[in-house]
Design a protein around this motif. Structure first.
Motif, mmCIF file in Angstrom:
data_model
loop_
_atom_site.group_PDB
_atom_site.id
_atom_site.type_symbol
_atom_site.label_atom_id
_atom_site.label_comp_id
_atom_site.label_asym_id
_atom_site.label_seq_id
_atom_site.Cartn_x
_atom_site.Cartn_y
_atom_site.Cartn_z
ATOM 1 N N GLY A 1 7.053 -5.679 -13.965
ATOM 2 C CA GLY A 1 7.618 -5.982 -15.271
ATOM 3 C C GLY A 1 7.160 -5.042 -16.361
ATOM 4 N N VAL A 2 6.805 -3.810 -16.005
ATOM 5 C CA VAL A 2 6.330 -2.829 -16.981
ATOM 6 C C VAL A 2 6.931 -1.463 -16.642
ATOM 7 N N THR A 3 6.892 -0.580 -17.628
ATOM 8 C CA THR A 3 7.252 0.824 -17.396
ATOM 9 C C THR A 3 5.974 1.581 -17.051
ATOM 10 N N LEU A 4 5.968 2.250 -15.919
ATOM 11 C CA LEU A 4 4.770 2.949 -15.453
ATOM 12 C C LEU A 4 4.756 4.420 -15.841
ATOM 13 N N VAL A 5 5.938 5.024 -15.970
ATOM 14 C CA VAL A 5 5.999 6.447 -16.301
ATOM 15 C C VAL A 5 7.051 6.700 -17.373
ATOM 16 N N LYS A 6 6.799 7.717 -18.171
ATOM 17 C CA LYS A 6 7.782 8.208 -19.124
ATOM 18 C C LYS A 6 8.352 9.503 -18.573
ATOM 19 N N ARG A 7 9.651 9.528 -18.390
ATOM 20 C CA ARG A 7 10.291 10.693 -17.783
ATOM 21 C C ARG A 7 10.651 11.712 -18.869
ATOM 22 N N GLY A 8 10.099 12.927 -18.725
ATOM 23 C CA GLY A 8 10.408 14.007 -19.644
ATOM 24 C C GLY A 8 11.358 14.993 -19.009
ATOM 25 N N PRO A 9 11.725 16.051 -19.726
ATOM 26 C CA PRO A 9 12.668 17.042 -19.175
ATOM 27 C C PRO A 9 12.116 17.779 -17.963
ATOM 28 N N LEU B 1 0.820 -1.213 0.000
ATOM 29 C CA LEU B 1 0.000 0.000 0.000
ATOM 30 C C LEU B 1 0.856 1.266 0.000
ATOM 31 N N LYS B 2 2.007 1.206 0.673
ATOM 32 C CA LYS B 2 2.877 2.381 0.698
ATOM 33 C C LYS B 2 3.393 2.690 -0.705
ATOM 34 N N GLN B 3 3.774 1.656 -1.446
ATOM 35 C CA GLN B 3 4.225 1.874 -2.814
ATOM 36 C C GLN B 3 3.116 2.457 -3.680
ATOM 37 N N LEU B 4 1.895 1.957 -3.498
ATOM 38 C CA LEU B 4 0.769 2.477 -4.263
ATOM 39 C C LEU B 4 0.516 3.945 -3.943
ATOM 40 N N LYS B 5 0.618 4.302 -2.664
ATOM 41 C CA LYS B 5 0.453 5.704 -2.271
ATOM 42 C C LYS B 5 1.540 6.570 -2.906
ATOM 43 N N TYR B 6 2.773 6.077 -2.891
ATOM 44 C CA TYR B 6 3.867 6.813 -3.524
ATOM 45 C C TYR B 6 3.587 7.008 -5.015
ATOM 46 N N PHE B 7 3.150 5.920 -5.659
ATOM 47 C CA PHE B 7 2.894 5.993 -7.104
ATOM 48 C C PHE B 7 1.771 6.984 -7.415
ATOM 49 N N LEU B 8 0.690 6.966 -6.622
ATOM 50 C CA LEU B 8 -0.412 7.909 -6.841
ATOM 51 C C LEU B 8 0.068 9.346 -6.726
ATOM 52 N N THR B 9 0.894 9.610 -5.742
ATOM 53 C CA THR B 9 1.396 10.972 -5.534
ATOM 54 C C THR B 9 2.273 11.409 -6.707
ATOM 55 N N ILE B 10 3.123 10.501 -7.187
ATOM 56 C CA ILE B 10 3.964 10.814 -8.350
ATOM 57 C C ILE B 10 3.088 11.125 -9.560
ATOM 58 N N ALA B 11 2.066 10.290 -9.771
ATOM 59 C CA ALA B 11 1.180 10.479 -10.923
ATOM 60 C C ALA B 11 0.429 11.803 -10.839
ATOM 61 N N GLU B 12 0.003 12.182 -9.647
ATOM 62 C CA GLU B 12 -0.761 13.406 -9.472
ATOM 63 C C GLU B 12 0.118 14.648 -9.554
ATOM 64 N N GLU B 13 1.324 14.557 -9.012
ATOM 65 C CA GLU B 13 2.234 15.711 -9.030
ATOM 66 C C GLU B 13 2.977 15.842 -10.362
ATOM 67 N N ARG B 14 3.124 14.709 -11.071
ATOM 68 C CA ARG B 14 3.796 14.657 -12.375
ATOM 69 C C ARG B 14 5.272 15.044 -12.281
ATOM 70 N N GLN B 15 5.822 14.977 -11.080
ATOM 71 C CA GLN B 15 7.244 15.225 -10.873
ATOM 72 C C GLN B 15 7.689 14.431 -9.652
ATOM 73 N N ILE B 16 8.833 13.779 -9.758
ATOM 74 C CA ILE B 16 9.366 13.045 -8.607
ATOM 75 C C ILE B 16 9.700 14.016 -7.478
ATOM 76 N N THR B 17 10.307 15.136 -7.837
ATOM 77 C CA THR B 17 10.708 16.116 -6.822
ATOM 78 C C THR B 17 9.493 16.650 -6.068
ATOM 79 N N ALA B 18 8.457 17.054 -6.806
ATOM 80 C CA ALA B 18 7.248 17.588 -6.169
ATOM 81 C C ALA B 18 6.557 16.518 -5.324
ATOM 82 N N ALA B 19 6.543 15.277 -5.821
ATOM 83 C CA ALA B 19 5.911 14.187 -5.073
ATOM 84 C C ALA B 19 6.670 13.912 -3.780
ATOM 85 N N ALA B 20 8.003 13.918 -3.850
ATOM 86 C CA ALA B 20 8.809 13.687 -2.652
ATOM 87 C C ALA B 20 8.557 14.770 -1.608
#
Length: 288
Positions: free
Chosen positions: A44-52, A3-22
């Motif tokens: 076994g999949v790629t969940l996000v595409k990292r842009g500039p 569940l902790k990983q899922l919460k982390y992933f949701l936050t990353i998806a919503e913030e659209r930035q690793i830095t902002a999510a952290a």
């Protein structure tokens, strides 16, 4: 995957930035990136595409985002249910409610109840009848406040009193010989504003008189129907109790004379589900 990983992933998806999510999660960026990598390796999949500047979810990421929201909601509800077990009338009661229930829920009985049991807290999820039923099925809510007609063999129901459907109109659309009631024939060729879930009922009733209703506006909320009627776009058709959800003093209101043009509010829950003491007490209050 936890569940902790899922919460982390949701936050990353919503913030659209690793830095902002952290920053939002109050953790450092490297551990968050590491957890995302672990999740991708496990699945076994790629969940996000990292842009500039921002990240974008892949198709797999979008699917996980949807499922993660549901899983975390269920986990939160399960936690509350376990905490409430054996506590009696305290804790949180999650309720799904339709917009047109505002004239019935909340009420004085519920207010008196909270005065006797001040630790009770309500979480209200709003939607139409079908979305409330869906929330029950997903166990996001414990009880649903919905309106007939609906078909569902997985629900237990307790019903409020039968109430008429009414026609609401400004003076420029005034029709019908009687002051307080109107017939289907008198609504012929009038511009009607309807709540979408009553569309089938309205067409069936008008068909009995070999009349095709003129629907000038179709929407998903009784309050929208009332607002459009107040602005003079046509004649709204709503349940009578919906009039209590807003100021309708400038509208002319007439009961529609037909034995099928009725509806009623119901409190519902899943069959064979174990209700909390809070939910059981709420059902008692509803029946009163």
């Amino acid at each position: 995957m936890d569940l902790k990983q899922l919460k982390y992933f949701l936050t990353i998806a919503e913030e659209r930035q690793i830095t902002a999510a952290a920053k939002k999660l109050h953790i450092a960026q490297p551990p968050l990136s590491y957890q995302l990598s672990l999740l991708e390796q496990e699945l076994g999949v790629t969940l996000v595409k990292r842009g500039p500047r921002n990240i974008e979810l892949t198709d797999a990421g979008r699917l996980l985002y949807k499922r993660a929201e549901q899983l975390l909601d269920i986990a939160a509800i399960t936690k509350r249910e376990v905490e409430n077990c054996g506590k009696g009338l305290s804790g949180v009661l999650s309720i799904g409610a339709i917009s047109s229930s505002g004239g019935i829920i909340p009420n004085f009985n519920m207010l008196e109840f909270t005065e006797h049991y001040p630790d009770v807290r309500f979480e209200i999820y709003e939607g139409n009848t079908f979305s409330v039923i869906e929330m029950l099925e997903k166990r996001i809510i414990e009880l649903g406040i919905i309106r007939t007609p609906f078909k569902h063999n997985m629900l237990e129901c307790r019903y409020a009193s039968l109430e008429p459907m009414v026609a609401v109109m400004k003076e420029k659309f005034l029709c019908g010989e009687a002051q307080n009631v109107i017939t289907i024939e008198e609504l012929k060729d009038k511009p009607l504003i309807i709540y979408r879930r009553f569309e089938e009922l309205i067409y069936d009733v008008f068909k009995e008189f070999e009349i095709k209703p003129f629907i000038c506006c179709k929407n998903d909320d009784a309050r929208t129907t009332l607002n459009w009627a107040k602005e003079g776009f046509g004649i709204g058709i709503v349940p009578r109790s919906a009039l209590l959800t807003m100021d309708c003093s400038e509208l002319i209101v007439k009961d529609i004379l037909h034995d099928k043009m009725h509806t009623r509010i119901a409190v519902t829950w899943l069959k064979n589900s174990s209700l909390s003491p809070l939910a059981e007490r709420f059902i008692e209050l509803f029946q009163q």
